[in-house]
Design a protein around this motif. Structure first.
Motif, PDB file in Angstrom:
ATOM      1  N   TYR A 106     -35.446  39.265 -45.241  1.00 51.61           N
ATOM      2  CA  TYR A 106     -35.983  38.247 -44.999  1.00 51.61           C
ATOM      3  C   TYR A 106     -37.563  38.266 -45.417  1.00 51.61           C
ATOM      4  N   PHE A 107     -38.242  39.364 -45.073  1.00 46.37           N
ATOM      5  CA  PHE A 107     -39.437  39.232 -45.323  1.00 46.37           C
ATOM      6  C   PHE A 107     -40.007  39.444 -46.931  1.00 46.37           C
ATOM      7  N   MET A 108     -38.938  40.443 -47.369  1.00 46.63           N
ATOM      8  CA  MET A 108     -39.058  40.342 -49.095  1.00 46.63           C
ATOM      9  C   MET A 108     -38.822  39.036 -49.627  1.00 46.63           C
ATOM     10  N   VAL A 109     -37.760  38.469 -49.296  1.00 49.21           N
ATOM     11  CA  VAL A 109     -37.699  37.066 -49.949  1.00 49.21           C
ATOM     12  C   VAL A 109     -38.739  36.080 -49.603  1.00 49.21           C
ATOM     13  N   LYS A 110     -39.244  36.165 -48.458  1.00 47.20           N
ATOM     14  CA  LYS A 110     -40.633  35.199 -48.134  1.00 47.20           C
ATOM     15  C   LYS A 110     -41.616  35.744 -49.152  1.00 47.20           C
ATOM     16  N   GLU A 111     -41.939  36.873 -49.491  1.00 44.52           N
ATOM     17  CA  GLU A 111     -42.813  37.628 -50.187  1.00 44.52           C
ATOM     18  C   GLU A 111     -42.451  37.268 -51.808  1.00 44.52           C
ATOM     19  N   ARG A 112     -41.108  36.789 -52.096  1.00 41.01           N
ATOM     20  CA  ARG A 112     -40.688  36.549 -53.370  1.00 41.01           C
ATOM     21  C   ARG A 112     -40.640  37.892 -54.016  1.00 41.01           C
ATOM     22  N   LEU A 113     -40.248  38.677 -53.404  1.00 40.10           N
ATOM     23  CA  LEU A 113     -39.814  40.124 -53.978  1.00 40.10           C
ATOM     24  C   LEU A 113     -38.442  40.316 -54.295  1.00 40.10           C
ATOM     25  N   LEU A 114     -37.810  39.511 -53.492  1.00 38.05           N
ATOM     26  CA  LEU A 114     -36.183  39.257 -53.701  1.00 38.05           C
ATOM     27  C   LEU A 114     -35.877  37.713 -53.875  1.00 38.05           C
ATOM     28  N   LYS A 115     -34.992  37.658 -54.449  1.00 33.52           N
ATOM     29  CA  LYS A 115     -34.495  36.022 -54.785  1.00 33.52           C
ATOM     30  C   LYS A 115     -33.938  35.461 -53.499  1.00 33.52           C
ATOM     31  N   GLY A 116     -34.518  34.355 -53.103  1.00 31.50           N
ATOM     32  CA  GLY A 116     -33.887  33.543 -51.858  1.00 31.50           C
ATOM     33  C   GLY A 116     -32.487  32.829 -52.251  1.00 31.50           C
ATOM     34  N   ASP A 117     -32.294  32.648 -53.418  1.00 32.45           N
ATOM     35  CA  ASP A 117     -31.260  31.764 -53.903  1.00 32.45           C
ATOM     36  C   ASP A 117     -29.978  32.263 -54.431  1.00 32.45           C
ATOM     37  N   SER A 118     -30.153  33.941 -54.195  1.00 33.31           N
ATOM     38  CA  SER A 118     -28.857  34.634 -54.412  1.00 33.31           C
ATOM     39  C   SER A 118     -27.834  34.280 -53.717  1.00 33.31           C
ATOM     40  N   PRO A 119     -26.619  34.605 -53.905  1.00 36.77           N
ATOM     41  CA  PRO A 119     -25.322  34.267 -53.276  1.00 36.77           C
ATOM     42  C   PRO A 119     -25.249  35.087 -52.149  1.00 36.77           C
ATOM     43  N   ARG A 120     -24.913  34.390 -50.772  1.00 35.63           N
ATOM     44  CA  ARG A 120     -24.801  35.293 -49.583  1.00 35.63           C
ATOM     45  C   ARG A 120     -24.338  36.702 -49.850  1.00 35.63           C
TER      46      ARG A 120
ATOM     47  N   THR B  47     -25.898  38.944 -51.425  1.00 38.13           N
ATOM     48  CA  THR B  47     -26.513  39.700 -52.439  1.00 38.13           C
ATOM     49  C   THR B  47     -27.951  39.878 -52.453  1.00 38.13           C
ATOM     50  N   TRP B  48     -28.340  40.969 -52.666  1.00 41.02           N
ATOM     51  CA  TRP B  48     -29.719  41.173 -52.961  1.00 41.02           C
ATOM     52  C   TRP B  48     -30.140  41.150 -54.402  1.00 41.02           C
ATOM     53  N   GLU B  49     -30.981  40.422 -54.750  1.00 39.20           N
ATOM     54  CA  GLU B  49     -31.506  40.443 -56.273  1.00 39.20           C
ATOM     55  C   GLU B  49     -32.995  40.500 -56.404  1.00 39.20           C
ATOM     56  N   ILE B  50     -33.340  41.263 -57.196  1.00 38.85           N
ATOM     57  CA  ILE B  50     -34.976  41.753 -57.241  1.00 38.85           C
ATOM     58  C   ILE B  50     -35.405  40.629 -58.255  1.00 38.85           C
ATOM     59  N   THR B  51     -36.724  40.153 -57.868  1.00 36.64           N
ATOM     60  CA  THR B  51     -37.465  39.278 -58.903  1.00 36.64           C
ATOM     61  C   THR B  51     -38.415  39.966 -59.715  1.00 36.64           C
ATOM     62  N   GLU B  52     -38.898  39.049 -60.564  1.00 38.82           N
ATOM     63  CA  GLU B  52     -39.831  39.655 -61.650  1.00 38.82           C
ATOM     64  C   GLU B  52     -41.014  40.182 -60.696  1.00 38.82           C
ATOM     65  N   LYS B  53     -41.423  39.452 -59.660  1.00 33.73           N
ATOM     66  CA  LYS B  53     -42.607  40.114 -58.737  1.00 33.73           C
ATOM     67  C   LYS B  53     -42.289  41.395 -58.165  1.00 33.73           C
TER      68      LYS B  53
END
Length: 79
Positions: free
Chosen positions: A48-62, A64-70
């Motif tokens: 949750y915190f990594m999504v909030k910091e945009r380190l992981l994508k928040g719109d990935s399918p339920r 699924t953990w997907e890393i962002t460029e950040k």
């Protein structure tokens, strides 16, 4: 696991393999739901915190953990 993407089960398995031997009794405690270990719930909060910091994508399918460029940059900067 594809590069930069994993299921929740894959993430939990990796965490347990890598640091499970360091879990203490509190980490291994079962929560009130009767089946969830505390360390797994903590992993959910960290996602949750990594999504909030945009380190992981928040719109990935339920599930699924997907890393962002950040997130990739963060990993590279913190090796």
């Amino acid at each position: 696991m594809k590069e930069g993407k994993a299921t929740t089960d894959e993430v939990l398995e990796i965490i347990e393999q890598e640091i499970g031997k360091n879990f203490n009794n509190l980490d291994l405690e079962t929560l009130r739901d009767g089946c969830t270990k505390r360390w797994k719930k903590n992993v959910e909060w960290q996602r949750y915190f990594m999504v909030k910091e945009r380190l992981l994508k928040g719109d990935s399918p339920r599930g699924t953990w997907e890393i962002t460029e950040k997130g990739e940059k963060f990993l590279e900067d913190n090796k």
